[in-house]
Write an enzyme that holds these catalytic residues in place. Structure first.
Site, PDB file in Angstrom:
ATOM      1  N   SER A 217     -30.464  14.944  31.342  1.00  0.00           N
ATOM      2  CA  SER A 217     -31.838  14.297  31.131  1.00  0.00           C
ATOM      3  C   SER A 217     -32.780  15.194  31.597  1.00  0.00           C
ATOM      4  CB  SER A 217     -31.738  12.932  31.817  1.00  0.00           C
ATOM      5  OG  SER A 217     -32.941  11.976  31.460  1.00  0.00           O
ATOM      6  N   GLU A 344     -27.500   7.195  23.154  1.00  0.00           N
ATOM      7  CA  GLU A 344     -28.890   7.532  24.289  1.00  0.00           C
ATOM      8  C   GLU A 344     -29.929   6.345  24.469  1.00  0.00           C
ATOM      9  OE1 GLU A 344     -28.655   9.942  26.101  1.00  0.00           O
ATOM     10  OE2 GLU A 344     -27.479  11.539  25.107  1.00  0.00           O
ATOM     11  N   HIS A 454     -26.907   6.697  28.191  1.00  0.00           N
ATOM     12  CA  HIS A 454     -27.500   7.923  28.480  1.00  0.00           C
ATOM     13  C   HIS A 454     -27.036   7.939  29.813  1.00  0.00           C
ATOM     14  CE1 HIS A 454     -30.617  10.924  29.079  1.00  0.00           C
ATOM     15  NE2 HIS A 454     -31.275  10.205  30.154  1.00  0.00           N
TER      16      HIS A 454
END
Length: 545
Positions: A217, A344, A454
């Site tokens: 991320s 995600e 995610h």
């Protein structure tokens, strides 16, 4: 006399050992002084935690580039994680800190090593945590380096300044800077940590010429930025990106814009000058930030923060946009392993509260893309209502982070001169039990994942399932972890994820048919099915803006 002679000889021997960087009584001599772990090795792995790599960025050093750490004379205990950097996390945030509280004094890193001496020259992994540049900490169990160290790697996790403390711009800061820059302090912290690694990691048995930088991320976004920046591109031998690139996810804004945000913050905080802002307590500043930037805000949504502090084009760390740097082939010429997850972002970010029908999906696309909607509907084209939610999920994931990650791999493939390995992670994380000691909340069927959400892959990739009892891991989860960690370990050691016991992973490119590795219980290489989708998004958006 013989006894005194013995002690003198022993002391001389210890000094010689320390000066050469060899472990002695769990002590290591760094550039700034000796660090010591008093905890016994675990499976042959020693950990040294809370090592300062820069001076505390407090007082007049608030909102300045990190300064070199001062030397210490006494042996410094390295048994515990240092404080995490200032941040505000909501009650439902997916963070589990082991840090020693929270403080502006937070620029510490942690080392796990299997080495017995400095002569081993083992490959090195430096892991950068995620959290949108707003939250996170190198102490979280999912980033723990012990499992990687068992595989013959010296592992490092680090802290860096986040949110306003790490990414604050202001005209007065720009004026006082010798580089005429402000902001990006969190990224400069990462550069300082990599410089520390270059100077010190050999003392822990690592090879400074074999450093792979990885992150997820905002950590992955950071890796792409570190590859692009002239300050750090020569400090790595390989890069791993898990979901995200600065090219179009949290893209850097012009310094003129972020400087205005900084001045606006000063007004909101009741501080008329930089001096006043530096005189404010860290808690007070964080309190103002928390009020103006509610947790859970997603850029581009109605709940987005009024002001968001992240990377900018400061002319120093980033002299040009990352897109311009990569397109010119000026980035780090290193092997890259990168990819994204199958969910995600939730499809509701595209559909809103509308029923998942073909008609509602088309209406949502027209609302998002206007006269370019038909181009999008050609590649995101559900045939019936049952396919709508998957199409919405795919598009939401691309808009959020998957497209930027793909763009990064494409640019490095074309200009980087080294192999690129692309993955698609699909293992759905098991039932969440909550923090240890908590009563698990009943499962909400409406929140059931359609894929790997995610950040779901981190524990698998780092081999840390057993450190995270919040989930009901099973034998298949451990199989996925063994596969993914093996790929990462192989890549860190050789620049190539392939090795014994794992399916063959071809390099990404035209000559291999743009194959990516689908990582799940049965991992396999497959053609990249979203390439046409991402190319359409490339045509619609001005990349990097």
């Amino acid at each position: 006399m013989e006894t005194m002679k013995f002690f003198r000889m022993r002391n001389v021997a210890c000094l010689l050992i320390l000066s050469s960087g060899v472990f002695a009584a769990d002590r290591v001599k760094t550039e700034n002084g000796i660090v010591e772990t008093t905890k016994p090795p675990k499976d042959g792995i020693r950990s040294f935690k809370g090592i300062p790599f820069a001076e505390p960025p407090v007082g007049d050093l608030r909102w300045r580039p990190p300064q070199s750490a001062k030397n210490w004379a006494d042996v410094r205990k390295a048994d515990d994680f240092g404080p995490r950097c200032m941040q505000h996390t909501g009650p439902n945030a997916d963070y589990w800190f082991r840090s020693n509280g929270m403080s502006e004094d937070c620029l510490y890193l942690n080392v796990w090593t299997p080495a017995k001496s400095s002569q081993e020259m083992l490959p090195v992994l430096v892991y950068v945590f995620g959290g949108g540049f707003q939250n996170g900490d190198g102490s979280e169990p999912r980033y723990d380096g012990e499992s990687m160290a068992r595989k013959g790697i010296v592992a490092v996790s680090l802290n860096y300044r986040t949110n306003i403390f790490g990414f604050f711009s202001h005209s007065e800061l720009t004026k006082e800077s010798s580089h005429h820059a402000s902001g990006n302090y969190g990224l400069l912290d990462q550069v300082a940590a990599l410089e520390w690694v270059q100077k010190n990691i050999a003392a822990f048995g690592g090879d400074p010429k074999r450093v792979t930088v990885a992150g997820e991320s905002a950590g992955s976004i950071s890796v792409s930025a570190l590859m692009a920046s002239p300050l750090s591109r020569d400090l790595m031998a390989g890069a791993i990106g898990e979901s995200g690139a600065l090219i179009s996810t949290l893209p850097p804004r012009p310094l003129s814009q972020t400087g205005k945000d900084g001045e606006r913050f000063g007004e909101l905080a009741g501080a008329s000058s930089l001096k006043d802002l530096r005189a404010m307590s860290a808690d007070k500043i964080e309190e103002v930030v928390a009020k103006m930037a509610p947790m859970g805000g997603v850029p581009g949504s109605a709940t987005a923060p009024a002001l968001r502090f992240s990377a900018n084009l400061d002319g120093y760390f980033l002299p040009k946009t990352p897109l311009e740097i990569f397109e010119a082939g000026e980035e780090a010429k290193v092997p890259l392993l990168a990819g994204s997850n199958s969910q995600e972002m939730a499809g509701r970010l595209v559909l809103g509260q509308s029923e998942p029908t073909v008609e509602n999906f088309a209406a949502a696309i027209h609302k998002l893309y206007g006269d370019k909607a038909d181009e999008v509907l050609k590649v995101y084209a559900p045939k019936n209502d049952e396919e709508v939610m998957q199409a919405a999920t795919d598009l939401a994931s691309a808009r959020f982070i998957a497209h930027s990650t793909w763009t990064w791999t494409e640019l490095q493939m074309k200009r980087g001169g080294r192999p690129v390995y692309r993955y698609f992670y699909t293992r759905i994380r098991p039932l969440y039990l909550g923090m240890p000691g908590q009563t698990p909340e009943p499962a909400n069927p409406a929140m059931k994942a359609r894929g790997a959400v995610h950040s779901a892959e981190i524990q698998y990739a780092m081999g840390n399932l057993d450190l995270d009892p919040r989930y009901t891991w099973d034998a298949e989860d451990h199989k996925v972890s063994e596969t993914m960690q093996s790929y990462f370990v192989n890549f860190i050691k050789t620049g190539n994820p392939n090795g014994a016991g794992v399916p063959e992973w071809p390099a990404y490119g035209a000559d291999t048919g743009y194959l990516r590795m689908r990582i799940d219980v049965q991992s396999k290489a497959e053609p990249e099915p979203d390439r046409a989708r991402y190319q359409v998004l490339d045509m619609i958006f001005a990349k990097g803006q």
